[in-house]
Every structure is written in C-alpha cells, then in structure tokens.
Write an enzyme that holds these catalytic residues in place. Structure first.
Site, PDB file in Angstrom:
ATOM      1  N   TRP A   1      55.941   7.135  24.919  1.00 54.88           N
ATOM      2  CA  TRP A   1      55.389   8.480  24.861  1.00 54.88           C
ATOM      3  C   TRP A   1      56.322   9.329  23.998  1.00 54.88           C
ATOM      4  O   TRP A   1      57.550   9.219  24.095  1.00 54.88           O
ATOM      5  CB  TRP A   1      55.284   9.068  26.279  1.00 54.88           C
ATOM      6  CG  TRP A   1      54.872  10.507  26.253  1.00 54.88           C
ATOM      7  CD1 TRP A   1      53.599  10.989  26.081  1.00 54.88           C
ATOM      8  CD2 TRP A   1      55.730  11.649  26.341  1.00 54.88           C
ATOM      9  NE1 TRP A   1      53.614  12.365  26.066  1.00 54.88           N
ATOM     10  CE2 TRP A   1      54.919  12.803  26.224  1.00 54.88           C
ATOM     11  CE3 TRP A   1      57.100  11.814  26.495  1.00 54.88           C
ATOM     12  CZ2 TRP A   1      55.433  14.095  26.271  1.00 54.88           C
ATOM     13  CZ3 TRP A   1      57.613  13.108  26.534  1.00 54.88           C
ATOM     14  CH2 TRP A   1      56.783  14.230  26.432  1.00 54.88           C
TER      15      TRP A   1
ATOM     16  N   ASP B   1      43.944  22.093  28.511  1.00 52.57           N
ATOM     17  CA  ASP B   1      43.926  21.887  29.965  1.00 52.57           C
ATOM     18  C   ASP B   1      44.019  23.207  30.737  1.00 52.57           C
ATOM     19  O   ASP B   1      44.697  24.138  30.300  1.00 52.57           O
ATOM     20  CB  ASP B   1      45.158  21.014  30.289  1.00 52.57           C
ATOM     21  CG  ASP B   1      45.073  20.371  31.647  1.00 52.57           C
ATOM     22  OD1 ASP B   1      44.144  20.695  32.405  1.00 52.57           O
ATOM     23  OD2 ASP B   1      45.953  19.538  31.939  1.00 52.57           O
TER      24      ASP B   1
ATOM     25  N   ARG C   1      50.997  11.381  37.010  1.00 51.85           N
ATOM     26  CA  ARG C   1      50.736  12.799  36.747  1.00 51.85           C
ATOM     27  C   ARG C   1      49.819  13.395  37.836  1.00 51.85           C
ATOM     28  O   ARG C   1      48.860  14.097  37.551  1.00 51.85           O
ATOM     29  CB  ARG C   1      50.108  12.997  35.372  1.00 51.85           C
ATOM     30  CG  ARG C   1      50.449  14.358  34.777  1.00 51.85           C
ATOM     31  CD  ARG C   1      49.606  14.670  33.570  1.00 51.85           C
ATOM     32  NE  ARG C   1      50.080  15.879  32.915  1.00 51.85           N
ATOM     33  CZ  ARG C   1      49.320  16.687  32.212  1.00 51.85           C
ATOM     34  NH1 ARG C   1      48.050  16.435  32.043  1.00 51.85           N
ATOM     35  NH2 ARG C   1      49.816  17.761  31.647  1.00 51.85           N
TER      36      ARG C   1
ATOM     37  N   LYS D   1      38.418  17.743  22.849  1.00 52.16           N
ATOM     38  CA  LYS D   1      39.637  16.926  22.905  1.00 52.16           C
ATOM     39  C   LYS D   1      39.551  16.116  24.198  1.00 52.16           C
ATOM     40  O   LYS D   1      39.578  16.679  25.291  1.00 52.16           O
ATOM     41  CB  LYS D   1      40.867  17.836  22.907  1.00 52.16           C
ATOM     42  CG  LYS D   1      42.187  17.093  23.004  1.00 52.16           C
ATOM     43  CD  LYS D   1      43.349  18.090  22.924  1.00 52.16           C
ATOM     44  CE  LYS D   1      44.691  17.411  23.144  1.00 52.16           C
ATOM     45  NZ  LYS D   1      45.775  18.395  23.230  1.00 52.16           N
ATOM     46  N   TRP D   2      39.426  14.807  24.063  1.00 47.57           N
ATOM     47  CA  TRP D   2      39.186  13.897  25.197  1.00 47.57           C
ATOM     48  C   TRP D   2      40.510  13.225  25.556  1.00 47.57           C
ATOM     49  O   TRP D   2      40.945  12.307  24.874  1.00 47.57           O
ATOM     50  CB  TRP D   2      38.137  12.861  24.788  1.00 47.57           C
ATOM     51  CG  TRP D   2      37.719  11.859  25.813  1.00 47.57           C
ATOM     52  CD1 TRP D   2      38.503  10.968  26.472  1.00 47.57           C
ATOM     53  CD2 TRP D   2      36.393  11.624  26.273  1.00 47.57           C
ATOM     54  NE1 TRP D   2      37.752  10.191  27.308  1.00 47.57           N
ATOM     55  CE2 TRP D   2      36.433  10.577  27.205  1.00 47.57           C
ATOM     56  CE3 TRP D   2      35.141  12.195  25.980  1.00 47.57           C
ATOM     57  CZ2 TRP D   2      35.296  10.069  27.840  1.00 47.57           C
ATOM     58  CZ3 TRP D   2      34.009  11.690  26.606  1.00 47.57           C
ATOM     59  CH2 TRP D   2      34.099  10.646  27.533  1.00 47.57           C
ATOM     60  N   ASP D   3      41.114  13.687  26.634  1.00 48.12           N
ATOM     61  CA  ASP D   3      42.471  13.246  26.972  1.00 48.12           C
ATOM     62  C   ASP D   3      42.438  12.140  28.034  1.00 48.12           C
ATOM     63  O   ASP D   3      41.423  11.927  28.717  1.00 48.12           O
ATOM     64  CB  ASP D   3      43.242  14.470  27.492  1.00 48.12           C
ATOM     65  CG  ASP D   3      44.747  14.372  27.297  1.00 48.12           C
ATOM     66  OD1 ASP D   3      45.229  13.286  26.945  1.00 48.12           O
ATOM     67  OD2 ASP D   3      45.431  15.387  27.522  1.00 48.12           O
ATOM     68  N   MET D   4      43.542  11.460  28.211  1.00 49.59           N
ATOM     69  CA  MET D   4      43.656  10.398  29.227  1.00 49.59           C
ATOM     70  C   MET D   4      45.151  10.232  29.501  1.00 49.59           C
ATOM     71  O   MET D   4      45.887   9.804  28.641  1.00 49.59           O
ATOM     72  CB  MET D   4      43.067   9.106  28.657  1.00 49.59           C
ATOM     73  CG  MET D   4      42.833   8.006  29.658  1.00 49.59           C
ATOM     74  SD  MET D   4      44.334   7.159  30.137  1.00 49.59           S
ATOM     75  CE  MET D   4      44.568   6.032  28.786  1.00 49.59           C
ATOM     76  N   ASN D   5      45.575  10.633  30.709  1.00 49.95           N
ATOM     77  CA  ASN D   5      47.008  10.848  30.911  1.00 49.95           C
ATOM     78  C   ASN D   5      47.726   9.943  31.891  1.00 49.95           C
ATOM     79  O   ASN D   5      48.749  10.342  32.455  1.00 49.95           O
ATOM     80  CB  ASN D   5      47.239  12.307  31.308  1.00 49.95           C
ATOM     81  CG  ASN D   5      47.230  13.209  30.095  1.00 49.95           C
ATOM     82  OD1 ASN D   5      48.000  13.016  29.166  1.00 49.95           O
ATOM     83  ND2 ASN D   5      46.336  14.172  30.084  1.00 49.95           N
TER      84      ASN D   5
ATOM     85  N   CYS E   1      42.689  11.525  22.731  1.00 44.25           N
ATOM     86  CA  CYS E   1      44.089  11.819  23.021  1.00 44.25           C
ATOM     87  C   CYS E   1      44.456  11.028  24.265  1.00 44.25           C
ATOM     88  O   CYS E   1      43.608  10.793  25.123  1.00 44.25           O
ATOM     89  CB  CYS E   1      44.227  13.322  23.284  1.00 44.25           C
ATOM     90  SG  CYS E   1      45.846  13.839  23.868  1.00 44.25           S
TER      91      CYS E   1
ATOM     92  N   ASP F   1      52.327  13.686  21.430  1.00 39.99           N
ATOM     93  CA  ASP F   1      52.721  14.950  22.058  1.00 39.99           C
ATOM     94  C   ASP F   1      54.005  15.480  21.446  1.00 39.99           C
ATOM     95  O   ASP F   1      54.398  16.614  21.710  1.00 39.99           O
ATOM     96  CB  ASP F   1      52.929  14.753  23.563  1.00 39.99           C
ATOM     97  CG  ASP F   1      51.625  14.899  24.326  1.00 39.99           C
ATOM     98  OD1 ASP F   1      50.643  15.376  23.728  1.00 39.99           O
ATOM     99  OD2 ASP F   1      51.583  14.535  25.506  1.00 39.99           O
TER     100      ASP F   1
END
Ligand code: DGJ
Length: 731
Positions: free
Chosen positions: A199, A367, A443, A476-480, A526, A548
């Site tokens: 990351w 977010d 998270r 913005k399609w995030d995946m954390n 993302c 990031d």
C-alpha cells in the site's frame, strides 16, 4: 490469415505483427511448444525444434524408453505422467486419483475472438482484426476435454491464451489447478521482472536473474493486491528499455493469481500463469465447463519500452470499453485529502466554486456522504445520503455543482459491509465468513459475499438507485480490505474452495450490470489506491486511482512501474497539499503538477485555503494539461530515465503522427557543482524539425534523440525540480 496449420510439419504457425508463435503435434498426441519470438515468415519447424534424449530419472511415455515429456517443451502440461515440472492443470477423479493424459484431437481456426462469458477479456471490433486458434485435447478414459485458445491480432505483437476445461464424462471432476497458460523456453538466460510493492508503494520494478528452481509471484489476498501485480516478464539478460528480447505475461483477472518461472535441471524455463491453485478447487459436474481467465502475452525484440507500448495500445483500444475509452477525461478535484470525513454541503460547494474558477471540471465527493459515516467504523452498505451533512441530498449538491459548470462524481465502496450498519443488522450472513469462526475486520469492515446472487442483486439495486437519483457523471469505486475467513454461507462443503473465484465472477457481473446501465458515467476503480490495478478491472472501468500515495517523489517510482503495462489514460494522478499526508515531504506545486500531469490529472486538496498565487499557478497547470490532455491519454509513452536508477527521472509522450510530444524531466535532490547533464529523447521523427516550448528555434528529431536536451543551469539549486518540454513538429 495469421494462423495456419502446416500438414507436413504438423505445426500451427501463429503470425502476429512482428512475432511468430509455433506449436507442434508430437507423435500425433502431444502438444509441444516450438517457438515464440521475432517474426519468422516461413518457418522450417524441424530446424527449430531443439531436443535431445536425456538419461534421467524420469519415466518414459513410450515402450522403447526414449520419449519422456520431462525433457520436451509442452503447451499445456498434465500432472502424473512423465513431465515432473509444474503442471498447467490438475484434476482429482471421484476415485481419488489425479492422473490425466491429454491427447490432441482437433483444431479450429476462426476469425475474430470469441467472448469469455462472464470474464473480462480483450476483444475485437471487427472479425478481421484477429484470428483465434482453438485446439481440442481430450482424455477419453475420463471424458475430460480441454480447449486451448490462442488469439493473434494483426496489429499487436500479442498472443492471448486461455483454456476451457469441459467434463464430458459421467461423474464429477474436481479441478485442483486450472492455469490459463504454460510455455517452455529452451534456456534460462533470463531476468524475471515483476511489479511489486505495498500500500502506498505500489508496482515498483523488481528485476532478478532466474536461477534453478521456481521463482514466482502470487496473490492469496482475494484481490490482485498491492504487493504483486498480475504481471511478469522474462527479459534476455542484456535487455534494456530499447533493446533485447522481452516476453511479457499479463493476467486479465482481479483475484488470487499465480505466476511462476521454473528453471529445471536442464536449464529450460517453464512459465505458467493463472488463478492461484492455493485454496482453489472447482467441482465440474458432467456437462459443465470451466473457463480460465486469459493471459495477454507480448513479445518484443526491442526492449521493455516496445513491450509496454504494445500493452498500452492494446489495453487502451481493445480492453477498455464504452464511451470513455476514447473520450478526454475530466480534470477532477476530489475532497478526500481536503476534508476526509469532515465536510458539509457548504464546504463542498465552496470547493466546487473555487475549483470551477480554475478550470477544474469535476468535483468527486469521496467517502463519508452516507449513513452515519463520520469515520471509517460504520455504515458501509447503507447507501442513503447523510442529511445532516447534505441537507438537500445528493441531487441538490449535484445541481449546485453543475451550476458552477462542473460535473459531479461520487465515491462508493459497494463490495463492503460494516458490522455497524443497517444492512448487517438485517443480513449478518451476507458477508464472507466461516461458521463459528471469528470474523476478522479490516478497516472495521467485512466483505459482502458476492458469490451469492441475492447479494449481487442487492448491491446492483442499491448503487443503481443512488446513481439514478442525482446527476452523477463519475463514480470512484473503492475496495479497502483483502479477504480473510474465506467461505460462503450458501456453498456446500465440497465447493467452499470455489469461494474466492466465485466472488470474482460475482463482482464482474455486478460491475458489468452497473456500468452497462450507466454508460454515461465515467467509472474509476480504486482499492486503497492501487490494490486492484489490473487488466480485469480495466475491462469495466477505464481508469484506476494509482496509489493513495500522492507524494510527488514517491509517485515517480509508482507511475514508472505502473507504466510497464498500463497506459497513462488508466492512471489517475492528483496534486495534493504539502506537507504530503503520506510522507510529510514538501515539494513544489510545480513538481507535483508535472508528476500528476503524466496521468489523468486532478487535485486532492482544499482549494479554498490556497493563496491567490497558488490558485493562479493551479489555473495555469490546468490550462497546460488541457492543451496536451489528448496527447497524454492517447499518445505513445517512452521511459527515458528511471527513478530506480538514481536521482533523475524522465519520460515522454509522442502522438501517433509524431507531430506532438510532451517531455517531463524530474530531479529529486540537488547536488552542488554537479556534472553537466543532458538526456536523449525518443519516438520522434528523425528528419522532422521540432519547436521546443514555442521557441523560435527548430531542432531536428535526430538531434533530440541522439544528442538530447541539456538540463539548464537554472535547475541547479534546490530540490524537487522539474521541467516540461512541449514539442511541436514544424509543418
Ligand atoms: C481509500 C482510497 O484509496 C482513498 O482515495 C479514499 O477514497 C479512501 N479510501 C476513502 O475511504
């Protein structure tokens, strides 16, 4: 026809633009690899085959004891016979045995490239662009059929491979391993390159010499991941940016993968790539088929730069889809680093108002706009607007932003669920989990079980509902987080090891449905930055948040490494505030701007707190970027100086007609009384003249490429210096 079958030589000859790939049927049964490399227009296969009989411990296939697959180059090697290297596939039969034996059956050559149902894949727009060879192999004893697919494009030096495994028998077959490709090289004089990191430090270039044994990269994370990109290359030892043999392997998939190079006892090299066999199995009932994702294999005899440009063109033109494939991408301002969760309607409108005056075209609300989300510990899954923060709802905000002449974009994390959410309280079984086991949080969140159709449909409905309710033109399609306790509540015990791949198939269905229903929305992927920056995702979403880490210096390595496979049109790059939030480093606005301009440009800072001087500088940056945006998004990319080799980095874009170019030079730290310095450009027309930065002088392409550009003395003092040179060909 770029694929032919030579009856005499019993060989398939695949001709790509500047390269040739040859497969031979040995002893009317075995599929052997013969050649992949620079173009041979009329190959004599018998003078290429390079084999010798070996005295070894391996068993032999024939009665005479002379023929062992262990010392033959194979195309899709089995497990359990005489080849003891890594197999391409392995199957367990109901009686527990794992031995299969494939024989050649037939072939078909078709125009174009068939779709891979439910999977991302490179495509053709006209059948004449490519030919596909389908080779059928079978093991009659158990009713196993394997169809190998090879596509060759007329205009690209790529061979695209996948395999379909079909159960034509009467009982279930359990796939323990189902890789997409395997290839054997007759030597091991290679370096292996991978794009490795973490990351905030994604896709650093790692190059190492091959040694005996298996060297591999893989993901067991349930995503392609930050730590290894699904790409590897073999390079001849002397290969550079501009010279030498390079063989690239890029996996069009977003989940667990394995890519390995095995150097065996005879110094041959087997390269395999596919879904990671670790924690994978797939039960194939009679009549069912398993389609592997595909691997895009690119050969270049002219070094890494040429390989990259092939990937860039192919992925830009025949992997990315939809109206944004060719459209100019907007200059974005994203509020994440400006506000994190602490914003309201007034703050966002103020950012939009100021940004619009600087020429910025899109506000992306990140977010924190939904549920009760004021930190990362709740509300994922509750995709309804937080009216305390945004009393007028998303529609009022989007309308207000539109009034300033800007588009409005929105952040989602559709694959996730917070334990503290209404969705979880209603459906605690909708996450990936294993009964009676602790559910580990990443998270503060769990992953929705996208193997389930009901969960997929709910996600599609929730996201579609929001997108239909306001004028949203960017997502913005995030995946954390990565997967843990991988299991699905609905799958029977014997199918639990299908979970990770079924998740990807479910995700692809969700993405296909949502992006297909909203063709006018630009989707950006993302995953905590670049944690799922892979060709699979690019099929659905034509750009990706690169990292990031927005620090200009760190971004040099990240963007340089990313460019090995992925074009600038895919890499989102934003200017953020200093001290940088990830590294604490202070760099100039100009330096940060020049780094970000090499990708999809935008800002990630609070423009309302900038000084008038800074705003004026931003306005100029935006103008500069817009003037060359088409070049950055559609041009050919040349890496000139590597940040991995030292203190300076340079790269450039050249338009297809070579009339327009943009050269970026960056120097990280200054050195007093340093040596004179110049660097050479590339990709220009030798006998054309170019004006540099609108100056009067016209400099020849040959001079710019052979002598280069002097780095001016005024760059001498101070750290974090950069220059942008715009080159226009004199008509
Ligand atoms: C991770 C992303 O990479 C960031 O850009 C931001 O969107 C945060 N998630 C929001 O939670």
């Amino acid at each position: 026809m770029s694929i032919t079958f030579d009856q005499v030589q019993k060989s398939f000859i695949l001709q790509a633009k500047n390269s040739t790939y040859i497969i031979k049927i040995l002893r009317d049964k075995y599929l052997a690899h013969v050649y992949w490399g620079g173009k041979i227009p009329d190959p004599s296969v018998k003078h290429i085959e390079n084999s010798t009989s070996r005295s070894s411990f391996s068993a032999c296939q024939d009665e005479e004891g002379k023929f062992s697959l262990d010392n033959r180059p194979c195309e899709y090697p089995s497990y359990g016979n005489t080849d003891l290297r890594m197999p391409a596939y392995q199957i367990q039969l109901p009686n527990g045995t794992r031995i299969t034996d494939l024989s050649y059956v037939s072939y078909e050559i078709i125009q174009g490239k068939p779709e891979l149902k439910g999977l991302p894949a490179v495509y053709t727009e006209a059948a004449a662009e490519a030919d596909t060879l389908l080779i059928t192999l079978s093991d009659e004893l158990i009713g196993l059929e394997v169809v190998l697919s090879y596509t060759v494009f007329q205009d690209y030096d790529a061979v695209i491979r996948s395999a379909k495994i079909v159960n034509k028998g009467n009982s279930g077959l359990k796939l323990l391993r189902a890789l997409s490709m395997s290839i054997d090289f007759d030597c091991a004089d290679f370096d292996m390159m991978s794009l490795s990191g973490s990351w905030a430090r994604e896709r650093h270039v790692v190059r190492r010499p091959l040694v005996n044994g298996t060297q591999s990269i893989e993901s067991r994370r349930g995503a392609s991941g930050h730590s290894e990109n699904p790409f590897m290359a073999l390079l001849s030892r002397e290969a550079t940016e501009t010279a030498g043999d390079v063989y690239g392997f890029s996996f069009v998939y977003s989940g667990n993968f394995f890519a390995g190079a095995e150097v065996d006892q005879y110094k041959t090299t087997r390269v395999v790539m596919g879904i990671n066999p670790f924690d994978f199995s797939w039960l194939l009932e009679p009549g069912e088929a398993f389609q592997t994702p595909e691997v895009v294999m690119v050969y270049s005899g002219r070094g890494l730069g040429d390989m990259s440009r092939t990937y860039h063109r192919l992925y830009r033109n025949r992997l990315a889809r939809g109206k944004f494939r060719n459209a100019l991408r907007p200059v974005v301002i994203n509020n994440w680093e400006a506000t994190y969760f602490d914003f309201n309607e007034e703050k966002l409108k103020a950012i939009a108002k100021d940004a619009s005056k600087l020429g910025i075209e899109m506000l992306v609300l990140d977010d924190g706009w939904f549920g009760r989300r004021n930190s990362d510990n709740c509300s994922l899954g509750d995709w309804y607007v937080n009216l305390e923060k945004l009393p007028g709802g998303l529609k009022a905000l989007a309308d207000a932003v539109n009034e300033y002449g800007m588009g409005f974009g929105l952040w989602f994390e559709p694959e996730m669920i917070s334990p503290d959410s209404d969705l979880y309280r209603a459906h605690p079984d909708w996450c990936l989990h294993v009964p009676d086991r602790h559910r580990s949080l990443g998270r503060n969140q769990l992953i929705l079980d996208l193997t389930r159709k009901d969960v997929q449909d709910t996600v599609i409905d929730m996201i579609s509902g929001v997108l239909s309710g306001a004028n949203i033109t960017y997502v913005k399609w995030d995946m954390n987080r990565n997967m843990s306790e991988i299991g699905s509540g609905l799958l029977p015990p014997e199918r639990q090891m299908e979970t990770a791949h079924r998740y990807m198939l479910g995700l692809y269905r969700v993405m296909e449905t949502i992006t297909g229903s909203f063709p006018d929305i630009l989707f950006e992927s993302c995953s905590g930055g670049g944690g799922r920056f892979d060709p699979g995702i690019l099929y659905y979403m034509p750009q990706n948040w690169t990292s990031d880490d927005t620090d200009g210096v760190e971004r040099l390595k990240i963007q340089y490494g990313t460019s090995m496979v992925y074009p600038g049109s895919v890499m989102t790059a934003h200017v953020s505030a200093v001290p940088n939030h990830q590294t604490g480093r202070n760099t100039s606005l100009e330096f940060r701007g020049h780094v970000a301009m090499a990708g999809n440009f935008g800002y990630e800072l609070d423009v309302t707190t900038m000084t008038e001087e800074e705003k004026a500088a931003v306005k100029i940056q935006v103008e500069i970027y817009k003037e060359m945006r088409s070049l950055i998004q559609h041009g050919d990319f040349y890496r000139l100086l590597s940040p991995f080799d030292g203190n300076v980095t340079a790269w450039m874009y050249v338009s297809e007609d070579k009339k327009d170019a943009a050269v970026f030079f960056y120097r990280v730290l200054t050195t007093p009384n340093d040596a004179l310095f110049r660097f050479k450009l590339a990709g220009l027309k030798e006998d054309a003249g170019y004006r540099v930065n609108g100056g009067e002088a016209v400099i020849g392409g040959a001079q710019l490429m052979n002598y280069g550009i002097n780095i001016p003395a005024e760059l001498g003092r101070g750290d974090f210096k950069s220059r942008l040179y715009r080159l226009k060909m004199k008509e």
